[in-house]
Scaffold this active site. Structure first.
Site, mmCIF file in Angstrom:
data_model
loop_
_atom_site.group_PDB
_atom_site.id
_atom_site.type_symbol
_atom_site.label_atom_id
_atom_site.label_comp_id
_atom_site.label_asym_id
_atom_site.label_seq_id
_atom_site.Cartn_x
_atom_site.Cartn_y
_atom_site.Cartn_z
ATOM 1 N N ASN A 24 -9.455 -8.544 -9.923
ATOM 2 C CA ASN A 24 -10.523 -7.872 -10.691
ATOM 3 C C ASN A 24 -11.412 -8.874 -11.425
ATOM 4 O O ASN A 24 -12.421 -8.489 -12.002
ATOM 5 C CB ASN A 24 -9.951 -6.841 -11.677
ATOM 6 C CG ASN A 24 -9.404 -7.501 -12.928
ATOM 7 O OD1 ASN A 24 -8.917 -8.635 -12.889
ATOM 8 N ND2 ASN A 24 -9.487 -6.823 -14.042
ATOM 9 N N ARG A 29 2.424 10.674 -4.936
ATOM 10 C CA ARG A 29 2.237 11.707 -3.910
ATOM 11 C C ARG A 29 2.799 11.215 -2.578
ATOM 12 O O ARG A 29 3.524 11.923 -1.897
ATOM 13 C CB ARG A 29 0.731 11.987 -3.809
ATOM 14 C CG ARG A 29 0.346 12.984 -2.782
ATOM 15 C CD ARG A 29 -1.144 13.255 -2.856
ATOM 16 N NE ARG A 29 -1.946 12.067 -2.589
ATOM 17 C CZ ARG A 29 -3.272 12.031 -2.622
ATOM 18 N NH1 ARG A 29 -3.945 13.113 -2.949
ATOM 19 N NH2 ARG A 29 -3.924 10.916 -2.374
ATOM 20 N N GLY A 72 -6.747 5.319 -22.414
ATOM 21 C CA GLY A 72 -7.112 4.402 -21.335
ATOM 22 C C GLY A 72 -8.215 3.403 -21.638
ATOM 23 O O GLY A 72 -8.257 2.344 -21.014
ATOM 24 N N LYS A 104 -11.534 -4.574 -4.670
ATOM 25 C CA LYS A 104 -10.492 -5.386 -5.303
ATOM 26 C C LYS A 104 -9.587 -6.107 -4.292
ATOM 27 O O LYS A 104 -9.041 -7.166 -4.592
ATOM 28 C CB LYS A 104 -9.638 -4.528 -6.236
ATOM 29 C CG LYS A 104 -10.334 -4.179 -7.537
ATOM 30 C CD LYS A 104 -9.383 -3.426 -8.455
ATOM 31 C CE LYS A 104 -10.019 -3.200 -9.804
ATOM 32 N NZ LYS A 104 -9.097 -2.597 -10.769
ATOM 33 N N ALA A 126 0.556 4.831 -7.284
ATOM 34 C CA ALA A 126 0.994 3.610 -6.600
ATOM 35 C C ALA A 126 -0.190 2.856 -5.999
ATOM 36 O O ALA A 126 -0.081 2.229 -4.955
ATOM 37 C CB ALA A 126 2.002 3.981 -5.509
ATOM 38 N N GLY A 127 -1.339 2.908 -6.692
ATOM 39 C CA GLY A 127 -2.517 2.165 -6.237
ATOM 40 C C GLY A 127 -2.561 0.780 -6.877
ATOM 41 O O GLY A 127 -1.549 0.289 -7.389
ATOM 42 N N ILE A 134 -4.434 5.874 -17.953
ATOM 43 C CA ILE A 134 -5.446 4.815 -17.846
ATOM 44 C C ILE A 134 -6.853 5.375 -17.607
ATOM 45 O O ILE A 134 -7.822 4.647 -17.651
ATOM 46 C CB ILE A 134 -5.092 3.744 -16.795
ATOM 47 C CG1 ILE A 134 -5.189 4.292 -15.371
ATOM 48 C CG2 ILE A 134 -3.733 3.127 -17.049
ATOM 49 C CD1 ILE A 134 -5.342 3.181 -14.336
ATOM 50 N N LEU A 165 5.340 8.848 -0.870
ATOM 51 C CA LEU A 165 6.534 8.054 -1.199
ATOM 52 C C LEU A 165 6.428 6.617 -0.715
ATOM 53 O O LEU A 165 6.793 5.672 -1.422
ATOM 54 C CB LEU A 165 7.752 8.680 -0.520
ATOM 55 C CG LEU A 165 8.554 9.691 -1.322
ATOM 56 C CD1 LEU A 165 9.768 10.142 -0.532
ATOM 57 C CD2 LEU A 165 8.988 9.093 -2.654
ATOM 58 N N SER A 202 -20.915 1.902 -15.631
ATOM 59 C CA SER A 202 -19.904 1.043 -16.237
ATOM 60 C C SER A 202 -20.193 0.690 -17.701
ATOM 61 O O SER A 202 -21.349 0.488 -18.086
ATOM 62 C CB SER A 202 -19.811 -0.255 -15.424
ATOM 63 O OG SER A 202 -19.055 -1.198 -16.126
HETATM 64 P P1 ATR Z 1 -6.503 2.144 -7.866
HETATM 65 O O1 ATR Z 1 -6.555 0.909 -7.041
HETATM 66 O O2 ATR Z 1 -7.661 2.303 -8.828
HETATM 67 O O3 ATR Z 1 -5.206 2.339 -8.581
HETATM 68 P P2 ATR Z 1 -6.046 3.667 -5.461
HETATM 69 O O4 ATR Z 1 -5.562 2.474 -4.780
HETATM 70 O O5 ATR Z 1 -6.989 4.555 -4.729
HETATM 71 O O6 ATR Z 1 -6.742 3.371 -6.868
HETATM 72 O O7 ATR Z 1 -4.748 4.481 -5.928
HETATM 73 C C1 ATR Z 1 -4.832 5.764 -6.155
HETATM 74 C C2 ATR Z 1 -3.444 6.317 -6.555
HETATM 75 O O8 ATR Z 1 -3.710 7.603 -7.041
HETATM 76 C C3 ATR Z 1 -2.485 6.481 -5.408
HETATM 77 O O9 ATR Z 1 -1.172 6.405 -5.909
HETATM 78 C C4 ATR Z 1 -2.780 7.901 -4.938
HETATM 79 O O10 ATR Z 1 -1.695 8.537 -4.301
HETATM 80 P P3 ATR Z 1 -1.373 8.257 -2.751
HETATM 81 O O11 ATR Z 1 -0.640 6.951 -2.700
HETATM 82 O O12 ATR Z 1 -0.539 9.405 -2.329
HETATM 83 O O13 ATR Z 1 -2.694 8.202 -2.052
HETATM 84 C C5 ATR Z 1 -3.008 8.574 -6.255
HETATM 85 N N1 ATR Z 1 -3.869 9.750 -6.132
HETATM 86 C C6 ATR Z 1 -5.210 9.768 -5.996
HETATM 87 N N2 ATR Z 1 -5.661 11.026 -5.956
HETATM 88 C C7 ATR Z 1 -4.570 11.837 -6.065
HETATM 89 C C8 ATR Z 1 -4.362 13.252 -6.106
HETATM 90 N N3 ATR Z 1 -5.389 14.101 -6.029
HETATM 91 N N4 ATR Z 1 -3.103 13.692 -6.244
HETATM 92 C C9 ATR Z 1 -2.062 12.857 -6.329
HETATM 93 N N5 ATR Z 1 -2.191 11.506 -6.305
HETATM 94 C C10 ATR Z 1 -3.419 11.007 -6.177
#
Ligand code: ATR
Length: 279
Positions: free
Chosen positions: A87, A154, A243, A66, A130-131, A220, A156, A14
């Site tokens: 965070n 990825r 980012g 988180k 969408a994370g 980011i 929906l 970090s």
């Molecule tokens: P964070 O909290 O840091 O945003 P996260 O909650 O793991 O991390 O979110 C990861 C995001 O990246 C999700 O939208 C994930 O898609 P899914 O909802 O389908 O899981 C997306 N993601 C991670 N790896 C991916 C990949 N190889 N291809 C497409 N989307 C990916």
């Protein structure tokens, strides 16, 4: 002397200690910022947290904690509550309160580089992913008056969950990544919020071949600084946004919550970029 830190796994690499130690220097305060790597397979999160709450005055939280941290806090800031992720944790009169500074940090970094995005409305924005990071950014964009924000992901269903945060304040269509090709040229602002493209992985979440004239593309991911996604955006004629700036401004907001001090950030974006580039 202040004692802050970061909990997560992994956190060894970090850059937050460098950022916060610089903040201490710039505000003439003494303090330290330590890394606390809690391997979920070998440590009890609750036990470790009890120890850290005694040692630290405040701390940041990163993956994979988180959301996990929420039941261990006494109070949540409304933004952290609606985003569902924390965070930054602040101790106030023996009570531990959770905040989310990611979205605000992102907005400040974007506003610094592209202020016109905040005055020329309406804009059509696309969030990819969408994370937790996407949730923070979506919420903060809406709070800053953005009213048209689509989400491509990825899965929906995850995108639809994020869209629920907006309620009636925002018009949002949710797409699968695979159907983006048809609409990508209609966006004024495109924000990549997944970890795809982060070292050592050199993938791109979506191949950017053509974008609208004047479009701003943001990623980011900050390792590498210039991801393949940003390289493609630049080659397509987009204006790009890096980012590491979100990393810096979410930290600034956390530091303010802990110390009530404003930091003068002159040259810090540049110095952090050089540090990340290994110069
Ligand atoms: P964070 O909290 O840091 O945003 P996260 O909650 O793991 O991390 O979110 C990861 C995001 O990246 C999700 O939208 C994930 O898609 P899914 O909802 O389908 O899981 C997306 N993601 C991670 N790896 C991916 C990949 N190889 N291809 C497409 N989307 C990916």
């Amino acid at each position: 002397m202040y004692r802050f830190g970061l909990i997560g796994y992994p956190v060894r690499q970090s850059f937050s200690p460098w950022i916060h130690e610089e903040f201490f220097k710039r505000t003439n305060q003494s303090g330290m910022y330590t890394l606390h790597e809690l391997n979920p397979e070998t440590t009890s999160f609750k036990d470790e947290l009890d120890i850290l709450k005694k040692e630290l005055h405040g701390f940041n939280v990163t993956l994979p904690y988180k959301q996990v941290i929420i039941p261990y806090l006494d109070e949540l800031d409304p933004a952290a509550q609606s985003i569902g992720a924390v965070n930054t944790v602040v101790e106030q009169n023996g009570q531990w309160k959770g905040y989310n500074t990611d979205g605000m940090g992102y907005i400040k970094s974007l506003k610094n580089d592209y202020p016109h995005l905040f005055s020329n409305r309406p804009l059509k924005t696309l969030i990819i992913g969408a994370g937790g990071a996407a949730r923070g950014i979506y919420d903060a964009l809406i709070n800053n008056g953005f009213t048209y924000i689509d989400i491509a992901n990825r899965t929906l269903e995850h995108g639809e969950q994020v869209a629920k945060l907006g309620g009636n304040n925002c018009s949002t269509n949710v797409f699968a990544l695979t159907s983006l090709q048809d609409t990508i040229e209609t966006y004024d602002l495109i924000i990549q919020t997944t970890s795809v493209g982060m070292v050592p992985n050199k993938d791109v979440i979506f191949p950017l071949r053509k974008v609208k004239e004047g479009c701003v593309v943001s990623d980011i991911v900050y390792q590498p600084i210039k991801t393949l996604f940003l390289q493609q955006a630049k080659a397509s004629g987009a204006c790009i946004h890096f980012g590491h700036k979100m990393l810096l401004y979410q930290a600034e907001r956390a530091f303010h919550l802990w110390t009530n001090k404003e930091v003068v950030l002159t040259n810090m974006e540049h110095d952090l970029k050089e540090l990340l580039e290994g110069r």
